[in-house]
Scaffold this motif. Sequence first.
Motif, short mmCIF file in Angstrom:
data_model
loop_
_atom_site.label_atom_id
_atom_site.label_comp_id
_atom_site.label_asym_id
_atom_site.label_seq_id
_atom_site.Cartn_x
_atom_site.Cartn_y
_atom_site.Cartn_z
N LEU A 23 -2.40 -0.45 0.37
CA LEU A 23 -1.11 -0.24 1.01
C LEU A 23 -0.06 -1.15 0.39
O LEU A 23 -0.37 -2.26 -0.05
CB LEU A 23 -1.21 -0.53 2.51
CG LEU A 23 -2.20 0.32 3.32
CD1 LEU A 23 -2.09 -0.02 4.80
CD2 LEU A 23 -1.96 1.81 3.11
N SER A 24 1.17 -0.66 0.35
CA SER A 24 2.26 -1.50 -0.16
C SER A 24 2.61 -2.54 0.90
O SER A 24 2.28 -2.38 2.07
CB SER A 24 3.48 -0.62 -0.46
OG SER A 24 4.02 -0.12 0.74
N TYR A 25 3.31 -3.60 0.50
CA TYR A 25 3.71 -4.61 1.48
C TYR A 25 4.60 -4.01 2.58
O TYR A 25 4.41 -4.33 3.75
CB TYR A 25 4.38 -5.80 0.80
CG TYR A 25 3.39 -6.69 0.08
CD1 TYR A 25 2.31 -7.25 0.77
CD2 TYR A 25 3.52 -6.96 -1.27
CE1 TYR A 25 1.39 -8.04 0.11
CE2 TYR A 25 2.60 -7.76 -1.94
CZ TYR A 25 1.53 -8.30 -1.23
OH TYR A 25 0.63 -9.09 -1.88
N PRO A 26 5.56 -3.14 2.23
CA PRO A 26 6.33 -2.53 3.32
C PRO A 26 5.44 -1.77 4.31
O PRO A 26 5.72 -1.75 5.50
CB PRO A 26 7.28 -1.58 2.60
CG PRO A 26 7.46 -2.18 1.25
CD PRO A 26 6.15 -2.82 0.91
N GLN A 27 4.36 -1.15 3.83
CA GLN A 27 3.48 -0.44 4.75
C GLN A 27 2.69 -1.41 5.64
O GLN A 27 2.45 -1.12 6.81
CB GLN A 27 2.48 0.44 3.97
CG GLN A 27 3.11 1.70 3.42
CD GLN A 27 2.16 2.44 2.50
OE1 GLN A 27 1.58 1.87 1.58
NE2 GLN A 27 1.98 3.72 2.75
N LEU A 28 2.29 -2.52 5.06
CA LEU A 28 1.52 -3.50 5.84
C LEU A 28 2.40 -4.26 6.82
O LEU A 28 1.95 -4.71 7.87
CB LEU A 28 0.85 -4.50 4.90
CG LEU A 28 -0.39 -4.02 4.16
CD1 LEU A 28 -0.75 -4.97 3.04
CD2 LEU A 28 -1.56 -3.90 5.15
#
Lengths: 476, 338
Positions: free
Chosen positions: B190-195
């Motif tokens: 997952l990307s940081y924005p998703q996490l």
Amino acid sequence: MEAVLERYFKYDRFRAGQKEIIESVLAGHDTLAMLPTGGGKSICYQLPSYLQPEGLTIILSPLLSLIEDQVMQIKSRGERAVAKLTSFETREEKDDILQHLHRLRYLYLSPEQLAVPFVKQQLRQTTINLFVVDEAHCISQWGHEFRPEYARLGAVRKELGNPPCLALTATATSQVEQDILAGLMLSDPTVIRHSVNRPEIQFIVEQVEPDQKDRALTTWLTKTERPCVIYTTTRSEAERVARMIPNATHYHAGLETEDRQLIQQQFLHDEIECLVCTSAFGMGVNKGNVRTVIHYSMPATIEAYMQEIGRAGRDGKPSTALLLYAAGDQRLQHFLVDKQYAPTLWIDQLFAARAQNEAIDVTEKRLRLDGEDPAYRLLKAQLLDGWSRETIIKWQESRKKIRLRELMQMTNYIESTSCRRGFILNHFDEQRIIQDRCCDNCGNTTTTTHAKLKSGGVLDWERRLEEVFFSSADSV
Amino acid sequence: MELTIVNQMLLEAVTRLRDERTDRSLYHVLQGKRSATSLQDAHFYELEPVFGMLPFKRETFDRLLTELERQGLIERDTTLRVTEIGKAQVAAPFLIDDLGGELRGFSITLWKRISLLIQTLVCLEQRITFVPIQQDVATKEWVRQQIKHIPNRKQWLEGIHRELRDALRQLSDREATLISYRLSGLKTGLSYPQLQEQLDSDTLSLRLEFIMAWRKCLRHLNETSIILQLGSDIDQSKMTQSAQKTWEMLKRGQTLDEIAHRRRLKKSTMEDHLVEIAMYSDVFPLGQFIGEAEWNEVKQVVNREHTYSLKRIKAELTSEIDYFQIRIALARTRWEET
């Protein structure tokens, strides 16, 4: 030929137009091919190389991201004899590539790199089988993406001993077509024009009040199929819209490299259903099953619109292009047009400095001009080419007018009350056609009743670790 | 006041600068700029752990400092300064000491290698196409070479999985989550924005938390683990290559003049190299550059005035000691203390 297609590209048959183009290339004709986005342009220049005993195929491409993606795709199908020359490569890497051109099958370059004398000199000493100009419409001043560096490609081709040329574009009006033929100095060219029509895509426009857009989007998401791409104009809008939709995420050029790769991979593997992105997404992303492309705000031109919705339905199955429009949406596009050209103030300042014989780098520093700003880069190039102040201003004015006219055409599409497919075909000088699942104005669109968007599950790191390594991925 | 991790770290870094350096100086240290001044700043002001570990874009850096300023935690003048309110927010154990910048990006390089190698092997095993999760040429080339030396991929993957699982079990759930959800294979990371939503944080802080978690994970691995073996050749030396060359020649007994002449180095460059050597080398012929009495006087001034500012030290000195000698003396004080 089919055997080569199967062996190297893993397709069992050609798509419409491809075979014709390849045959023309193999016969050594200069060729201009217009294939819609998603029509499989790259195979047209990648395949002939396997049927020729030796020689290099060079491909000119305007965007670094496009070059990166293409090279990556070629490598991922197992072909190693490919390289790229862009501003990303170090001097040593470039030298290494240029010393070993004979080992390569494909070489991708930006037009700027081709202008470098040493590059030209090395290329002159090797056999060039094919000179490919991708996104060839960039050569036309009438096109929506005119690039000054493209204007010199015709002359460069001559310098390289006039290798056969394949010019490719997705969309070109007849005016642009003429510009490409003349600009690249194609001799007795074969012109292959495939219809821009994408029968599998139905067109829908919904006009809403500005404050009702989010609600309209949410409603449409329950009526259209996924995977789905939602285009926004700005990065912050992409982030905001993605937050609004469960299990959606955003993609734009502001993300870190690793995050960008992660999102692309997730999308390709159907791990996310909804991707909210700016136009930075899509170049070369080869995903067959995108069912819906939604524009949260209007694009600048019909050509850009066709390009972006072209990412839907590449597998040929029914798909949808939806555009949400609220009065006043043009304003942002107006602003963006203005931003692409240097303000008169800069022009005056630069000419004043030039009159004082100040070196341009000094002026640049003194006025704190951003060397990366496209508006300034364009102005600088014109200045160095010896354009007068009046010529530059006049040219800029006429460019802006063209852009605003294009924006007007987009507005006309939105406000049109007759067949939308017909409107687009007419724009590209094609005959209107009648078909099922056409557009909202024809009144024969289809929608689905859809289950609600799933939201992401609970985090469980140990299970996740298993899934990364072993269990096969469930699609979302 | 509850600060985000990224802001807390910045505040700690500003505090260590003792009101003696500018925001530009801090920016360069965070970027990991290998210039004499930045290396010296990192060394003198105990900012080695953040060296190169917070490589923000200029705008982001400015935005974060402005945030801290608006919260009344720092002041930006000619120098960066922590306020009294800011000071109250900073206490040991300091977050920045967990970042590992003194190893010059070792953990990040190892992460890039491991994550791309896992993705590549899993996808090759399952014959699925993939977008390489790491894009830099060195990592991709390294993976290409490594693959050749792994005869039994299935077994290798099982081994790595076991190593990671066992190490992650020693970490907190949040730390383990950050690592396993960044890995890609059959599932994509997952990307940081998703996490960010699920872990209730901001992307910059998450990236830093990830680095700390990954370092902790590495600490829980056995010396002989496959993962650590794969990083054994990563360069961790602090000295720049050019200074290393000078040091080699010095150790072989060549004189400073000879080296300067041979390598066509200016006097100032030679001095920069010597300062680097004095900072990073466990042995150093200090006596050749500064006398015992002078060396003691510099130490006294530093302790009395509590400063690393060359100008302020120079002003307090009674004997004739030039800036180069002061720098050398400061570089060695760290070694004296430990």
